[in-house]
Design a protein around this motif. Sequence first.
Motif, short mmCIF file in Angstrom:
data_model
loop_
_atom_site.label_atom_id
_atom_site.label_comp_id
_atom_site.label_asym_id
_atom_site.label_seq_id
_atom_site.Cartn_x
_atom_site.Cartn_y
_atom_site.Cartn_z
N ILE A 132 0.87 -1.18 0.00
CA ILE A 132 0.00 0.00 0.00
C ILE A 132 0.90 1.23 0.00
O ILE A 132 1.87 1.30 0.75
N SER A 133 0.58 2.20 -0.84
CA SER A 133 1.45 3.36 -1.01
C SER A 133 0.76 4.66 -0.59
O SER A 133 0.17 5.37 -1.43
N PRO A 134 0.83 5.01 0.69
CA PRO A 134 0.28 6.30 1.11
C PRO A 134 1.09 7.48 0.58
O PRO A 134 0.58 8.59 0.45
N GLU A 135 2.39 7.28 0.34
CA GLU A 135 3.34 8.27 -0.16
C GLU A 135 3.72 9.31 0.89
O GLU A 135 4.89 9.67 1.02
N ALA A 136 2.75 9.83 1.64
CA ALA A 136 3.02 10.85 2.65
C ALA A 136 2.27 10.52 3.93
O ALA A 136 1.27 9.79 3.91
N GLY A 137 2.71 11.10 5.06
CA GLY A 137 2.17 10.72 6.35
C GLY A 137 0.95 11.47 6.79
O GLY A 137 0.28 11.05 7.73
N TYR A 178 4.71 2.12 1.54
CA TYR A 178 5.69 2.90 0.78
C TYR A 178 5.44 4.38 1.02
O TYR A 178 4.34 4.89 0.78
N PHE A 179 6.47 5.08 1.52
CA PHE A 179 6.40 6.52 1.76
C PHE A 179 7.56 7.22 1.06
O PHE A 179 8.65 6.65 0.90
N MET A 180 7.33 8.46 0.68
CA MET A 180 8.40 9.31 0.18
C MET A 180 8.79 10.29 1.28
O MET A 180 7.94 10.78 2.02
N SER A 206 11.50 6.23 0.79
CA SER A 206 12.23 6.54 -0.44
C SER A 206 12.43 8.05 -0.58
O SER A 206 11.47 8.81 -0.52
N PRO A 207 13.67 8.51 -0.72
CA PRO A 207 13.90 9.94 -0.88
C PRO A 207 13.22 10.50 -2.13
O PRO A 207 13.26 9.89 -3.20
#
Length: 832
Positions: free
Chosen positions: A356-361, A396-398, A437-438
Amino acid sequence: MRELLEQKFFPFVIKPGRYAGGEPGQTVKFPDSRVKYLHAFPDKYELGQSYLGLQSLYHIINSDDRFLCERVFAIDRDAEEIMRRENIALFSLESFRPAAEFDAIGFTLTYELVYTNLLAMLDLARIPIRAGDRTDEHPLIMAGGPAVYNPEPLADFVDIFFIGDAEQGLPEMLTVLHEMRDNSRSEKIAEIVRRVESVYAPSLYDEHRKPLYDFAPKTITPRVEQELKPDYYPVHPIVPLIETVHGHLAIEIMRGCPQGCRFCQAGPIYRPVRLRSHQDIIEQTEVQLRNSGYDEISLVSLSSSDYPDIEKLAMALARRLDNQKVSISLPSLRPGTISPQLLDAVRRVRKGGLTISPEAGTERLRTFIRKEITDAAILDSARIAFERGWTTIKLYFMVGLPTETDEDLLGIVSLIKRIYDVGYKFPGRKTINVTLSPFVPKPHTPFQWDEMIGPEEMLRRIKFVKRHNRVNQVNFKYPQVETSFLQGLLGRGGREMNNVIASAFHKGCRFDGWSEDYRNELWLESFTENGIDLRGKPKAISFDGLLPWSHVSKGVSAEQLLKERKRTSLHLKEFEAHPSHQDEPADTGSQEYGRGKKKVAARNTTAPTRNTVRIRWGKDARFRYMSHLDNLRAIERAIRRSRMPVLYSQGYNPTMKLSFGPPLPLGFTSEAEFVDIVLESNLMSYMVDNLRQALPEGMSIIDAKSVIGKAKSLSASLNRARYRVAANNLPKDIDLERNIVRILEADSLMVERVGKNQVTSTDIRPAIYDLSFKDESLSMTLGIGEGGFARPSEVMALLFGGTGHEHLTYQMHRSDLYRVDQRGEQIPAMDV
């Protein structure tokens, strides 16, 4: 060339299977009057052969009788050292033809950290790395793939860039080469630019990217395939003989993404959204599975859960594949599109990973990057997964997104904790694997102008998240921050990067995307030597400045991207934390993306009738460089292709009931390999015939029979192995007969064996039962299993000196396996 490789290269590299070719599905053509095209992937075979685009282009080119297409991959460090020492040029996998003898070499560039590999491959091919130094004797160097949407960092090295979908464009370029075989390279380049759209030839432009000739376009418009035709996908895909990164059958279901995330480069460069029909997907799946034997398919796109009626498609495939024990997997799923019905289809055979990819918190930051997914949607997706039996979820977060604050980082920590708390309500130990991930600003996105955070601050933010996490069952993973920083520098760079990349290559940089190979200090030296101050590079780019990729126009103009970026910066769209808040999908038209509502049919639980068949099989030189695990995988795939009714284990990860004989050393051929196969039904003769036909050329069935009663495993039952080596493959300057007598008369023969943690001395003399030279071949019978064992390489080292590593050059062959019982009677393996 093949003989040279067998003697000087294959025996000494770490993974010879990377370079040996011979896979089922490969195409070998005679050159004749064909255009010879070499498709190059500048990374390791394990990655490159898993790349979906390679399979399609390889198939398309070889389907045209005017062309031949062969493959080559980046050469790992150990192999490069041997090639340079032994003066071996880069060669293709199909024919072992030197790369410099092809008419054109086309590189697929997936991202920026393979640039030094491209130069290393050219150098190994004995082709000048600079385009300006090449003559008419050298092949044209082409490049395509996602990274060439900014071609300038490689402008000095590549003759022709093709930008966009290449299914039609690549054959068009090869057609020009076919018609102009006798013309000069400059004439070929000019004609390709005249006749083929979406081509950029740097030699036809000045340093400011202005055309030097009227026929060179001012703006390059990337090619878009309007229809994903069934003909683009091979009936017989290449099936690797060694383990690759993705050991499944990849099925493209959609190209492009209906979402509009501001950080994502793939979204704009692959627009518009193009869908494949259910019928085409199902037909391709059935045909390719029948010809490959994979036990898993992956429904591939940028956002697979946004495919219209994804549940209906997944359930239709699940019903068809259930009896074959073929599972379905999906790439990263977007929260809000995950349903119980979809996960039921995915887990029908076995549960794979779930990402699951929220990308941001935080919802604020997700809205800012235009990934408007609420916390509630993320938690609901996690709940459905845990409810359906998943115990491990990957998130997965950036990190480092524009406007990100420590509050957003704490939002990542909070979201992890809340997801874990959801899972705690369901049975079983839960594990959360988190990738941080940066963020790297990419060309052709609204964030292409933004500042890039330096390595030190990026590492601080990652450690901040880890430090504040209080959940024990969380595993964090993140790439080397320096490599992400380098990726951003190269990705937004211009022609000033050409000399930097060349310097890094000459200093020894290779495989910069692999943490164990990355050499940050060498890259820093390369930037400094070429007068580039890194302190200014990460800073935000002026909106008024000319971008290095401004001559490449992909759908949305720079003005529109700028408008979108400024709209984001000024917060013209007010953020509202509302449970039902969702972004409007881009480019959807009348299509409906997301989930439908259907249930999966129940499994057949009828108890089968069991039987066991023992197969004796062999493999020739084509498969010398397959390991024991590779052999096991090849046999399993052949069984699946043959539709043999094999029995599977029970549980969440069903596997075939197989029992293999003792493993064969790497580099050996054999006529004495054995496998016991437990069947669901009684053995019928046609089953063995079908399996024989399903085996790839070079593997053969020698004998087959039913096995009655419960017996030990094959490996535990056998205790003798017989090997032979033809005299013409042995060293000529050794007194072989004398050495044989010396070994047989010895009371003990001590050898050192290197284990994981220690070196031990072992007497192998009791395990040498026979050693002789007759009928122009060396024969040996050695012990295996109980009672001690001797390795053929150890005996060869005693006979001929050396470390035993050279035994691969002798082309050894296993001729028999059997058991000697306590009475001294010999029992064939087929009868134990």
